[in-house]
Design a protein around this motif. Sequence first.
Motif, PDB file in Angstrom:
ATOM      1  N   LYS A  23       0.775  -1.136  -0.199  1.00  0.00           N
ATOM      2  CA  LYS A  23       0.100   0.201   0.126  1.00  0.00           C
ATOM      3  C   LYS A  23       0.857   1.217  -0.029  1.00  0.00           C
ATOM      4  N   GLU A  52      -7.702  -0.706   3.708  1.00  0.00           N
ATOM      5  CA  GLU A  52      -6.990  -1.659   4.729  1.00  0.00           C
ATOM      6  C   GLU A  52      -5.992  -2.495   4.300  1.00  0.00           C
ATOM      7  N   GLU A  53      -6.105  -3.072   3.113  1.00  0.00           N
ATOM      8  CA  GLU A  53      -5.224  -4.233   2.519  1.00  0.00           C
ATOM      9  C   GLU A  53      -3.962  -3.545   2.641  1.00  0.00           C
ATOM     10  N   GLU A  54      -2.908  -4.275   3.001  1.00  0.00           N
ATOM     11  CA  GLU A  54      -1.388  -4.039   2.791  1.00  0.00           C
ATOM     12  C   GLU A  54      -0.622  -4.205   1.624  1.00  0.00           C
ATOM     13  N   PHE A  56      -1.027  -5.671  -2.586  1.00  0.00           N
ATOM     14  CA  PHE A  56      -1.807  -5.731  -3.817  1.00  0.00           C
ATOM     15  C   PHE A  56      -1.182  -6.777  -4.744  1.00  0.00           C
ATOM     16  N   SER A  61      -6.832  -6.351  -8.319  1.00  0.00           N
ATOM     17  CA  SER A  61      -6.836  -6.492  -6.855  1.00  0.00           C
ATOM     18  C   SER A  61      -6.810  -4.952  -6.189  1.00  0.00           C
ATOM     19  N   SER A  65      -9.955  -3.008  -4.512  1.00  0.00           N
ATOM     20  CA  SER A  65      -9.898  -2.318  -3.373  1.00  0.00           C
ATOM     21  C   SER A  65     -10.323  -0.840  -3.258  1.00  0.00           C
TER      22      SER A  65
END
Length: 86
Positions: A23, A52-54, A56, A61, A65
């Motif tokens: 991210k 929130e995802e760290e 990809f 994806s 997000s």
Amino acid sequence: MTERVKLKDLEEAFDGLPYPITKENAVEEVEGVVLVYADGEEAASDVIARIEEEVFDDPASLAASIRNNLPVDAVGEPGQSEGEGD
């Protein structure tokens, strides 16, 4: 120079990033990219910073997000259609 990207073109616009990408690195890589909304625009880096995802794994994806973290008015007003009203 600012690059303006429509929401339908997210995957294509971010295809050239080095995946998998964190991210933090994605925020840096998209500096200068502006997402064009139905009513306005926003820096892509600001949207990615809210995710929130760290990590990809690929453009799909990252695009998914981003779409999941857009403001409600980015794609128009939900429940509205022509001809409705009192």
